[in-house]
Design an enzyme around this catalytic site. Sequence first.
Site, short mmCIF file in Angstrom:
data_model
loop_
_atom_site.label_atom_id
_atom_site.label_comp_id
_atom_site.label_asym_id
_atom_site.label_seq_id
_atom_site.Cartn_x
_atom_site.Cartn_y
_atom_site.Cartn_z
N HIS A 20 0.88 -1.61 -0.32
CA HIS A 20 -0.01 0.24 0.22
C HIS A 20 0.83 1.74 -0.26
O HIS A 20 0.95 1.99 -1.05
CB HIS A 20 -0.51 -0.16 0.66
CG HIS A 20 -1.95 -1.18 1.27
ND1 HIS A 20 -2.00 -1.62 2.20
CD2 HIS A 20 -2.77 -1.49 0.64
CE1 HIS A 20 -3.14 -2.30 2.56
NE2 HIS A 20 -3.59 -2.19 1.52
N LYS A 44 -17.85 -6.24 8.46
CA LYS A 44 -17.01 -7.09 8.48
C LYS A 44 -15.86 -7.24 9.73
O LYS A 44 -15.68 -5.49 10.63
CB LYS A 44 -16.13 -6.41 7.85
CG LYS A 44 -14.33 -7.61 6.79
CD LYS A 44 -14.36 -6.87 5.49
CE LYS A 44 -13.05 -7.33 5.45
NZ LYS A 44 -12.48 -6.72 3.69
N ARG A 96 -2.53 -6.33 -8.30
CA ARG A 96 -0.92 -7.26 -7.86
C ARG A 96 -0.94 -8.94 -9.34
O ARG A 96 -0.41 -9.42 -9.81
CB ARG A 96 -1.56 -8.17 -6.52
CG ARG A 96 -1.05 -7.05 -5.56
CD ARG A 96 -1.20 -7.53 -4.44
NE ARG A 96 -2.59 -7.71 -4.31
CZ ARG A 96 -3.49 -7.91 -3.00
NH1 ARG A 96 -2.69 -7.74 -1.73
NH2 ARG A 96 -4.58 -8.69 -3.33
N SER A 134 -3.00 -7.79 2.89
CA SER A 134 -3.13 -7.80 3.95
C SER A 134 -3.94 -8.33 4.65
O SER A 134 -3.41 -9.06 5.72
CB SER A 134 -4.25 -6.57 4.70
OG SER A 134 -4.11 -4.91 4.06
O1 PNS Z 1 -9.52 -3.22 0.51
P1 PNS Z 1 -10.24 -3.00 -0.54
O2 PNS Z 1 -11.06 -3.88 1.23
O3 PNS Z 1 -10.21 -4.28 -1.02
O4 PNS Z 1 -10.96 -1.87 -0.91
C1 PNS Z 1 -12.46 -1.99 -1.14
C2 PNS Z 1 -13.05 -0.63 -1.15
C3 PNS Z 1 -13.06 0.03 -0.04
C4 PNS Z 1 -12.16 -0.22 -2.58
C5 PNS Z 1 -14.43 -1.43 -1.60
O5 PNS Z 1 -15.40 -2.02 -0.92
C6 PNS Z 1 -15.50 0.20 -1.69
O6 PNS Z 1 -15.14 1.43 -2.69
N1 PNS Z 1 -16.57 0.45 -0.55
C7 PNS Z 1 -17.08 1.22 -0.16
C8 PNS Z 1 -18.73 1.58 -0.91
C9 PNS Z 1 -19.14 1.35 -1.76
O7 PNS Z 1 -19.02 2.75 -2.70
N2 PNS Z 1 -19.55 0.44 -3.23
C10 PNS Z 1 -20.50 0.94 -4.75
C11 PNS Z 1 -18.98 0.85 -5.74
S1 PNS Z 1 -17.81 -0.45 -5.96
#
Ligand code: PNS
Length: 171
Positions: A20, A44, A96, A134
Amino acid sequence: MLPSRIAIFPGSFDPLTVGHVDVIRRATTLFDRVIVAVLVNPDKQAIFTAEERVAMIAESCGGLGKPGQVAADAFEGLLVRFAARHNACAIIRGLRSGVDFDYERPMASMNTHLASDIQTVCLMASDRYAHISSRLVREVASLGGSVTGLVPPSVEALLLARLKGETKTHP
Ligand code: PNS
């Protein structure tokens, strides 16, 4: 004067890894400001609270780029709303592998559907960090393995302190 180009780098960051940090550092070469956005997800179970994750990002990444170029904040709800509130023009994600691409593609399309003026910009993970996630860091740490070099030193200390007592020692 040109308007500043602001990018959001969203994620769970539970915990922040050196992968990150690498993406954030590289994003500072492309954007005037990078806001690292920690998702608050009550459904979560996380090792660290959103506040703790924001603090660990601020500590490990606050010095990247120019002074004040990187900030960290928590968000709830739709990412594009958070991005619009901060006048961001881009959402940064790290890739990745093809597995990551398959996960990112629909999210990028949905975010474009919701806010067509915000671009998703994917940065390929640097080769030396492409194996780090992570989830694997949590697994290795919880099984008593070394996470040195996988997370910033301050995060390693927090992780070990958090897992103390729960750690199983394996050969
Ligand atoms: O590190 P992660 O868990 O892969 O990140 C995921 C994240 C935070 C980018 C994704 O879950 C997110 O954008 N959540 C916010 C909810 C949202 O906007 N959902 C609709 C569009 S996908």
